[in-house]
Write an enzyme that holds these catalytic residues in place. Structure first.
Site, PDB file in Angstrom:
ATOM      1  N   ASP A  17      -7.139   3.155  -3.109  1.00 27.41           N
ATOM      2  CA  ASP A  17      -7.845   3.301  -1.831  1.00 27.41           C
ATOM      3  C   ASP A  17      -8.053   4.780  -1.550  1.00 27.41           C
ATOM      4  O   ASP A  17      -7.093   5.540  -1.428  1.00 27.41           O
ATOM      5  CB  ASP A  17      -7.006   2.662  -0.708  1.00 27.41           C
ATOM      6  N   LYS A  63     -10.147  -6.598   7.905  1.00 26.09           N
ATOM      7  CA  LYS A  63      -9.125  -6.259   8.909  1.00 26.09           C
ATOM      8  C   LYS A  63      -9.641  -6.748  10.254  1.00 26.09           C
ATOM      9  O   LYS A  63     -10.685  -6.275  10.716  1.00 26.09           O
ATOM     10  CB  LYS A  63      -8.921  -4.748   8.993  1.00 26.09           C
ATOM     11  N   GLY A 111      -4.387  -4.214   6.230  1.00 23.13           N
ATOM     12  CA  GLY A 111      -3.314  -4.036   7.204  1.00 23.13           C
ATOM     13  C   GLY A 111      -3.430  -2.710   7.922  1.00 23.13           C
ATOM     14  O   GLY A 111      -4.137  -1.801   7.473  1.00 23.13           O
ATOM     15  N   SER A 146       0.862  -1.178   0.000  1.00 20.98           N
ATOM     16  CA  SER A 146       0.000   0.000   0.000  1.00 20.98           C
ATOM     17  C   SER A 146       0.901   1.231   0.000  1.00 20.98           C
ATOM     18  O   SER A 146       1.683   1.422   0.928  1.00 20.98           O
ATOM     19  CB  SER A 146      -0.882  -0.030   1.249  1.00 20.98           C
ATOM     20  N   GLU A 186     -11.228   1.099  -3.406  1.00 23.68           N
ATOM     21  CA  GLU A 186     -11.518   0.868  -1.990  1.00 23.68           C
ATOM     22  C   GLU A 186     -12.094   2.121  -1.323  1.00 23.68           C
ATOM     23  O   GLU A 186     -11.519   3.206  -1.430  1.00 23.68           O
ATOM     24  CB  GLU A 186     -10.200   0.453  -1.306  1.00 23.68           C
ATOM     25  N   ASP A 206     -13.829  -0.994   3.121  1.00 23.58           N
ATOM     26  CA  ASP A 206     -12.901  -1.159   4.234  1.00 23.58           C
ATOM     27  C   ASP A 206     -13.584  -0.584   5.479  1.00 23.58           C
ATOM     28  O   ASP A 206     -14.237  -1.330   6.235  1.00 23.58           O
ATOM     29  CB  ASP A 206     -11.583  -0.429   3.888  1.00 23.58           C
ATOM     30  N   ASN A 251      -9.914   6.000   1.098  1.00 21.68           N
ATOM     31  CA  ASN A 251     -10.162   6.293   2.509  1.00 21.68           C
ATOM     32  C   ASN A 251     -11.273   7.336   2.704  1.00 21.68           C
ATOM     33  O   ASN A 251     -11.098   8.337   3.409  1.00 21.68           O
ATOM     34  CB  ASN A 251      -8.876   6.736   3.231  1.00 21.68           C
ATOM     35  N   LYS A 307      -1.177  -1.134  -4.373  1.00 20.64           N
ATOM     36  CA  LYS A 307      -2.339  -0.298  -4.029  1.00 20.64           C
ATOM     37  C   LYS A 307      -1.861   1.132  -3.862  1.00 20.64           C
ATOM     38  O   LYS A 307      -0.894   1.389  -3.141  1.00 20.64           O
ATOM     39  CB  LYS A 307      -2.962  -0.833  -2.738  1.00 20.64           C
ATOM     40  N   LEU A 308      -2.545   2.049  -4.554  1.00 20.80           N
ATOM     41  CA  LEU A 308      -2.203   3.469  -4.449  1.00 20.80           C
ATOM     42  C   LEU A 308      -3.253   4.176  -3.618  1.00 20.80           C
ATOM     43  O   LEU A 308      -4.452   3.983  -3.823  1.00 20.80           O
ATOM     44  CB  LEU A 308      -2.164   4.129  -5.832  1.00 20.80           C
ATOM     45  N   LYS A 309      -2.814   5.015  -2.695  1.00 23.53           N
ATOM     46  CA  LYS A 309      -3.752   5.866  -1.974  1.00 23.53           C
ATOM     47  C   LYS A 309      -4.128   7.011  -2.898  1.00 23.53           C
ATOM     48  O   LYS A 309      -3.252   7.586  -3.569  1.00 23.53           O
ATOM     49  CB  LYS A 309      -3.090   6.403  -0.704  1.00 23.53           C
TER      50      LYS A 309
HETATM   51  O1  OSB Z   1      -7.108   2.158   4.520  1.00 28.31           O
HETATM   52  O2  OSB Z   1      -6.182   0.279   4.326  1.00 28.31           O
HETATM   53  C1  OSB Z   1      -6.222   1.391   4.829  1.00 28.31           C
HETATM   54  C2  OSB Z   1      -3.085   1.882   6.952  1.00 28.31           C
HETATM   55  C3  OSB Z   1      -3.628   2.494   8.053  1.00 28.31           C
HETATM   56  C4  OSB Z   1      -4.957   2.777   8.080  1.00 28.31           C
HETATM   57  C5  OSB Z   1      -5.774   2.446   7.013  1.00 28.31           C
HETATM   58  C6  OSB Z   1      -5.240   1.810   5.889  1.00 28.31           C
HETATM   59  C7  OSB Z   1      -3.863   1.557   5.853  1.00 28.31           C
HETATM   60  C8  OSB Z   1      -3.185   0.990   4.701  1.00 28.31           C
HETATM   61  C9  OSB Z   1      -1.844   0.327   4.909  1.00 28.31           C
HETATM   62  O3  OSB Z   1      -3.594   1.081   3.563  1.00 28.31           O
HETATM   63  C10 OSB Z   1      -1.961  -1.129   5.016  1.00 28.31           C
HETATM   64  C11 OSB Z   1      -0.683  -1.793   5.444  1.00 28.31           C
HETATM   65  O4  OSB Z   1       0.172  -1.992   4.591  1.00 28.31           O
HETATM   66  O5  OSB Z   1      -0.558  -2.148   6.642  1.00 28.31           O
HETATM   67 MG    MG Z   2      -8.389   1.089   3.195  1.00 33.14          MG
END
Ligand code: OSB
Ligand code: MG
Length: 368
Positions: free
Chosen positions: A188, A262, A290, A134, A213, A238, A190, A160-162
């Site tokens: 993702d 998760k 994660g 990620s 995501e 998520d 968020n 995975k790109l934020k």
């Molecule tokens: O949205 O998946 C998420 C980390 C912290 C909080 C939310 C997210 C994440 C990650 C990183 O995307 C996942 C990882 O590599 O542990």
């Molecule tokens: Mg996420």
């Protein structure tokens, strides 16, 4: 198995590179670890909560408070097992990450006392799991391309790109062009978009993303369902998925067609397995998310991801992607995979000296 003492350890782990999401940027991870000492064996738990309540409402100090004042007192003097923990803690509303940390410690102690691996207890069927990475929002597209290429060279099986408004179509287009059509790529958000951003998100459709995501707010299942009707890219949830019940509702509403599982977010590994089972029964792909875990949470997540229904690579990376030094021996990539620990309990050991070097605060709880 009865609890004799619990140590609650707050640690700070510096990150190798700052991790920026639509929620903000972090350069270290504050984590709560729980060492559960019982009459049979000791076990470790890790709380997924972060320093600030941005990704979910839980946060480290809140988790510590509810564990000390409300969750551990419910276990005093009782005969414990992983299954019983859920029932005993159920009267306390919410605080899923705090509950999951206790359940994980009980699983670890339970497995160690019985010479059984957590992987075998949870039902893992594979010896190793494909690693995904990620990638946070960087300073530029050039920096993004460089880090994507670096991770692919290390063997990661999925990227995975934020994303967030203003950092979406251009970086995705640039990465897809650079890595070619065959590399698994997903994004993702968020929860950074609003239902009015539908058109902007349809602009991601040409790039063959595995999934998008959590584009919208946590509680907006109908908004996600409406968006899913407009997009070719599958929607994965998520933040919205807090239990097997919400997973069932989201799937039945058509709010998502993939689920990020998760364990912390859903209250533990047993609830995580229920969501896995539900998804398998509906033919829905799931993957293990994660929370920048230490080697303890990583060991447990890798075991969970080895269940048969986890058909997509998870946010499970080598320890070195996050931390220079970890509280356990580092997880390393082996041909793009992480190997499921087979020793008793979580199957990893804590390096006490290194743990001490990360320590911010140490508290103890004993049954009255
Ligand atoms: O949205 O998946 C998420 C980390 C912290 C909080 C939310 C997210 C994440 C990650 C990183 O995307 C996942 C990882 O590599 O542990
Ligand atoms: Mg996420």
């Amino acid at each position: 198995m009865r609890v004799e003492r619990v140590e609650l350890l707050t640690i700070d782990l510096p990150l190798v590179t700052p991790f920026r999401t639509s929620y903000g940027s972090v350069d270290r991870e504050r984590k709560l670890l729980l060492r559960l000492l019982t009459d049979e064996a000791a076990g470790w738990g890790e709380c997924a909560a972060m320093l600030e309540p941005l990704y979910t409402s839980e946060y480290v100090d809140g988790a510590r408070d509810v564990i000390m004042g409300h969750l551990l007192p419910r276990l005093a003097g009782l005969d414990l097992s992983p299954e019983r923990i859920e029932t005993l803690l159920a009267p306390v509303r919410g605080h899923r990450m705090a509950k999951a940390a206790i359940e994980m410690a009980v699983f670890d102690a339970w497995g160690r006392a019985r010479d059984a691996s957590f992987a075998s207890l949870i039902g893992a069927t594979r010896p190793a799991v494909a690693a995904g990475v990620s990638i946070g929002i960087p300073a530029s597209i050039a920096a993004l391309l460089e880090s994507v290429e670096g991770y692919l060279a290390q063997g990661y099986r999925r990227v995975k790109l934020k994303i967030e408004p203003g950092w979406d179509v251009a970086p995705v287009a640039a990465v897809r062009e650079r890595i070619g059509a065959d590399v698994l790529l997903q994004v993702d958000a968020n929860a950074a978009y609003s239902p009015a951003d539908g058109e902007r998100l349809t602009a991601l459709d040409p790039f063959d993303l595995l999934l998008l995501e959590q584009p919208l707010a946590e509680d907006d299942l109908l908004g996600h369902a409406a968006l899913a009707g407009r997009l070719r890219t599958p929607i994965c949830l998520d933040e919205s998925i807090t239990s097997a019940v919400t997973a069932d509702h989201a799937l039945r509403l058509g709010a998502c067609s993939v689920v990020n599982i998760k364990p912390g977010r859903v209250g533990g590994y047993l609830e995580a397995r229920r969501i896995h089972d539900l998804a398998v029964s509906r033919g829905v792909p799931v993957w293990c998310g994660g929370m920048l875990e230490t080697g303890l949470g990583r060991a447990a997540n890798v075991a969970l991801a080895a269940l048969p229904g986890f058909s997509l690579p998870g946010d499970l990376s080598a320890s070195g992607r996050y931390y220079e030094a970890d509280v356990t021996a580092p997880f390393e990539l082996v041909d793009g995979h992480l190997v499921v620990p087979t020793g008793p309990g979580l199957g990893v050991e804590v390096d006490e000296e290194r743990l001490a070097s990360f320590m911010v605060e140490r508290e103890e709880w004993r049954p009255a």
